[in-house]
Scaffold this motif. Structure first.
Motif, PDB file in Angstrom:
ATOM      1  N   VAL A   1     -17.402 -78.560  43.881  1.00 47.52           N
ATOM      2  CA  VAL A   1     -17.171 -77.231  43.284  1.00 47.52           C
ATOM      3  C   VAL A   1     -15.878 -77.142  42.486  1.00 47.52           C
ATOM      4  N   LYS A   2     -15.107 -78.209  42.449  1.00 45.86           N
ATOM      5  CA  LYS A   2     -13.810 -78.160  41.761  1.00 45.86           C
ATOM      6  C   LYS A   2     -13.943 -77.760  40.295  1.00 45.86           C
ATOM      7  N   LYS A   3     -15.013 -78.212  39.638  1.00 44.71           N
ATOM      8  CA  LYS A   3     -15.182 -77.912  38.211  1.00 44.71           C
ATOM      9  C   LYS A   3     -15.444 -76.426  37.952  1.00 44.71           C
ATOM     10  N   PHE A   4     -15.758 -75.675  39.012  1.00 41.24           N
ATOM     11  CA  PHE A   4     -15.994 -74.232  38.868  1.00 41.24           C
ATOM     12  C   PHE A   4     -14.740 -73.413  39.175  1.00 41.24           C
ATOM     13  N   GLY A   5     -13.611 -74.105  39.382  1.00 43.42           N
ATOM     14  CA  GLY A   5     -12.378 -73.393  39.684  1.00 43.42           C
ATOM     15  C   GLY A   5     -12.252 -72.978  41.136  1.00 43.42           C
ATOM     16  N   ILE A   6     -13.025 -73.608  42.018  1.00 44.03           N
ATOM     17  CA  ILE A   6     -13.039 -73.245  43.438  1.00 44.03           C
ATOM     18  C   ILE A   6     -12.332 -74.326  44.254  1.00 44.03           C
ATOM     19  N   GLN A   7     -11.455 -73.901  45.144  1.00 41.35           N
ATOM     20  CA  GLN A   7     -10.751 -74.808  46.036  1.00 41.35           C
ATOM     21  C   GLN A   7     -11.382 -74.730  47.433  1.00 41.35           C
ATOM     22  N   VAL A   8     -11.584 -75.877  48.058  1.00 42.52           N
ATOM     23  CA  VAL A   8     -12.120 -75.930  49.419  1.00 42.52           C
ATOM     24  C   VAL A   8     -11.210 -76.820  50.260  1.00 42.52           C
ATOM     25  N   VAL A   9     -10.686 -76.267  51.350  1.00 40.41           N
ATOM     26  CA  VAL A   9      -9.780 -77.021  52.211  1.00 40.41           C
ATOM     27  C   VAL A   9     -10.160 -76.802  53.675  1.00 40.41           C
ATOM     28  N   ALA A  10      -9.620 -77.656  54.529  1.00 40.96           N
ATOM     29  CA  ALA A  10      -9.818 -77.511  55.968  1.00 40.96           C
ATOM     30  C   ALA A  10      -8.454 -77.351  56.628  1.00 40.96           C
ATOM     31  N   ILE A  11      -8.394 -76.469  57.603  1.00 39.28           N
ATOM     32  CA  ILE A  11      -7.173 -76.298  58.386  1.00 39.28           C
ATOM     33  C   ILE A  11      -7.514 -76.528  59.849  1.00 39.28           C
ATOM     34  N   ALA A  12      -6.782 -77.430  60.471  1.00 40.06           N
ATOM     35  CA  ALA A  12      -7.107 -77.867  61.830  1.00 40.06           C
ATOM     36  C   ALA A  12      -6.050 -77.376  62.817  1.00 40.06           C
ATOM     37  N   PRO A  13      -6.356 -76.361  63.615  1.00 46.10           N
ATOM     38  CA  PRO A  13      -5.402 -75.906  64.622  1.00 46.10           C
ATOM     39  C   PRO A  13      -5.430 -76.781  65.870  1.00 46.10           C
ATOM     40  N   GLY A  14      -4.287 -76.843  66.537  1.00 43.11           N
ATOM     41  CA  GLY A  14      -4.219 -77.466  67.846  1.00 43.11           C
ATOM     42  C   GLY A  14      -4.501 -76.424  68.905  1.00 43.11           C
ATOM     43  N   ASP A  15      -3.759 -76.454  70.006  1.00 42.13           N
ATOM     44  CA  ASP A  15      -3.950 -75.469  71.074  1.00 42.13           C
ATOM     45  C   ASP A  15      -3.206 -74.185  70.742  1.00 42.13           C
ATOM     46  N   PHE A  16      -3.946 -73.074  70.792  1.00 43.69           N
ATOM     47  CA  PHE A  16      -3.360 -71.765  70.543  1.00 43.69           C
ATOM     48  C   PHE A  16      -3.664 -70.834  71.709  1.00 43.69           C
ATOM     49  N   ALA A  17      -2.750 -69.930  71.959  1.00 41.22           N
ATOM     50  CA  ALA A  17      -2.906 -68.990  73.069  1.00 41.22           C
ATOM     51  C   ALA A  17      -3.864 -67.874  72.666  1.00 41.22           C
TER      52      ALA A  17
ATOM     53  N   MET B   1      -7.367 -78.429  80.216  1.00 42.09           N
ATOM     54  CA  MET B   1      -7.720 -77.759  78.960  1.00 42.09           C
ATOM     55  C   MET B   1      -7.297 -76.297  78.974  1.00 42.09           C
ATOM     56  N   ASP B   2      -7.593 -75.600  80.056  1.00 42.69           N
ATOM     57  CA  ASP B   2      -7.241 -74.184  80.150  1.00 42.69           C
ATOM     58  C   ASP B   2      -5.730 -74.000  80.133  1.00 42.69           C
ATOM     59  N   ALA B   3      -5.003 -74.906  80.783  1.00 44.84           N
ATOM     60  CA  ALA B   3      -3.541 -74.826  80.790  1.00 44.84           C
ATOM     61  C   ALA B   3      -2.979 -75.019  79.385  1.00 44.84           C
ATOM     62  N   HIS B   4      -3.583 -75.937  78.614  1.00 39.45           N
ATOM     63  CA  HIS B   4      -3.117 -76.181  77.251  1.00 39.45           C
ATOM     64  C   HIS B   4      -3.303 -74.943  76.381  1.00 39.45           C
ATOM     65  N   VAL B   5      -4.443 -74.266  76.550  1.00 38.20           N
ATOM     66  CA  VAL B   5      -4.683 -73.049  75.771  1.00 38.20           C
ATOM     67  C   VAL B   5      -3.700 -71.959  76.170  1.00 38.20           C
ATOM     68  N   ASP B   6      -3.494 -71.787  77.471  1.00 36.11           N
ATOM     69  CA  ASP B   6      -2.597 -70.739  77.957  1.00 36.11           C
ATOM     70  C   ASP B   6      -1.167 -70.935  77.473  1.00 36.11           C
ATOM     71  N   SER B   7      -0.761 -72.203  77.280  1.00 37.33           N
ATOM     72  CA  SER B   7       0.607 -72.486  76.843  1.00 37.33           C
ATOM     73  C   SER B   7       0.667 -72.832  75.356  1.00 37.33           C
ATOM     74  N   GLY B   8      -0.389 -72.518  74.634  1.00 36.85           N
ATOM     75  CA  GLY B   8      -0.473 -72.879  73.223  1.00 36.85           C
ATOM     76  C   GLY B   8       0.386 -72.025  72.321  1.00 36.85           C
ATOM     77  N   MET B   9       0.381 -72.368  71.051  1.00 35.71           N
ATOM     78  CA  MET B   9       1.153 -71.640  70.047  1.00 35.71           C
ATOM     79  C   MET B   9       0.575 -70.250  69.831  1.00 35.71           C
ATOM     80  N   HIS B  10       1.379 -69.350  69.273  1.00 34.30           N
ATOM     81  CA  HIS B  10       0.905 -68.004  68.978  1.00 34.30           C
ATOM     82  C   HIS B  10       0.021 -68.054  67.736  1.00 34.30           C
ATOM     83  N   PRO B  11      -1.100 -67.336  67.731  1.00 31.92           N
ATOM     84  CA  PRO B  11      -2.019 -67.397  66.578  1.00 31.92           C
ATOM     85  C   PRO B  11      -1.398 -66.926  65.265  1.00 31.92           C
ATOM     86  N   ASP B  12      -0.270 -66.218  65.321  1.00 28.87           N
ATOM     87  CA  ASP B  12       0.394 -65.831  64.075  1.00 28.87           C
ATOM     88  C   ASP B  12       0.826 -67.044  63.261  1.00 28.87           C
TER      89      ASP B  12
END
Length: 267
Positions: free
Chosen positions: A160-176, A205-216
């Motif tokens: 889709v680049k030729k149409f002026g459209i950008q497509v990206v991926a953002i990969a979060p780690g553990d978030f609270a 896994m649950d502990a990692h989420v509870d202590s994860g970064m703030h979604p902001d």
């Protein structure tokens, strides 16, 4: 005119944080939920959309375009988690997580692309996961669904680049967030060969989420990305060790990296 943004899965967690932050920055934001409620508590319009139902995707996007005349940014955030040993996890649940995290995201992209091509501009951000870069024990299906979306993001970016459209991926780690509550957990079966280690890792896994970064932090990252002239294809948002684990996988022999993961998960 303010840029118009569509964010799927915006009723809570990362999606809601992104939506609130972008509203504060002057964007016109539409968030989605399978069943919107308590909309008076949101500073943005929350509309119905279920990524598993094409008709609801089409209706939501048509509504936004009819109202605003354009759609500048899609944040493909709706998703679900899944845990369990591959042997013990029902195949129907494996298909369900791919339908949401992979095919659902693709169907939303397919619905917004005609409008973006028409206006010769657009920005699509697919929310994946740092888990997409490695097959994590007891989260293999989640890793696979998000890893597949990373690869489709790469392919779509070129198409889709030729149409002026950008497509990206953002990969979060553990978030609270409340993501753990919405996961499909394969039961810890009494007769399972994986019983003890799987239960141990569920707790981790649950502990990692509870202590994860703030979604902001994700909200700030998304804001930054959509204001870059020449964005990268892949972004990672997480603590140092989570991002460094991706680097280690690139440079270490496969079995050495596997051993590190197994030690981390006490296997």
């Amino acid at each position: 005119m303010s840029k118009v943004v569509l964010i799927t899965g915006a009723s809570s967690g990362i999606g809601k944080s992104i939506a609130v932050f972008l509203v504060q920055k002057g964007y016109k934001v539409y968030g989605t939920s399978r069943s919107p409620k308590n909309i008076e508590n949101y500073p943005f319009e929350l509309i119905a959309l279920n990524v598993l139902e094409i008709a609801t995707i089409e209706k939501a996007i048509d509504f936004i375009i009819a109202k605003e005349g354009k759609l500048d940014v899609l944040v493909n955030n709706a998703g679900m988690g899944i845990t369990g040993p591959v042997e013990d996890t029902p195949t129907v649940e494996m298909k369900a997580v791919f339908n949401t995290n992979f095919f659902g995201a693709i169907d939303v992209m397919k619905m917004v692309l005609p409008q973006m091509r028409k206006q010769k501009s657009g920005f699509i951000i697919n929310v994946t996961s740092i888990a997409a870069y490695m097959g994590l024990p007891y989260r293999g299906l989640y890793s696979a669904s998000k890893g597949a979306l990373e690869l489709v993001t790469e392919a779509t970016s070129m198409e889709v680049k030729k149409f002026g459209i950008q497509v990206v991926a953002i990969a979060p780690g553990d978030f609270a967030t409340n993501i753990a509550a919405g996961r499909y957990h394969t039961p810890v079966f009494e007769n399972s060969a994986y019983k003890e280690n799987y239960q141990l890792n569920l707790d981790v896994m649950d502990a990692h989420v509870d202590s994860g970064m703030h979604p902001d932090e994700m909200a700030k990252a998304v804001y930054s990305i959509i204001n870059v002239t020449k964005p990268k294809i892949h972004y990672k948002v997480g603590d140092f060790m989570q991002k460094f684990s991706i680097v280690l996988k690139r440079v270490l022999p496969d079995r050495v990296y596997e051993k590190l993961l197994m030690n981390h998960y006490k296997m």
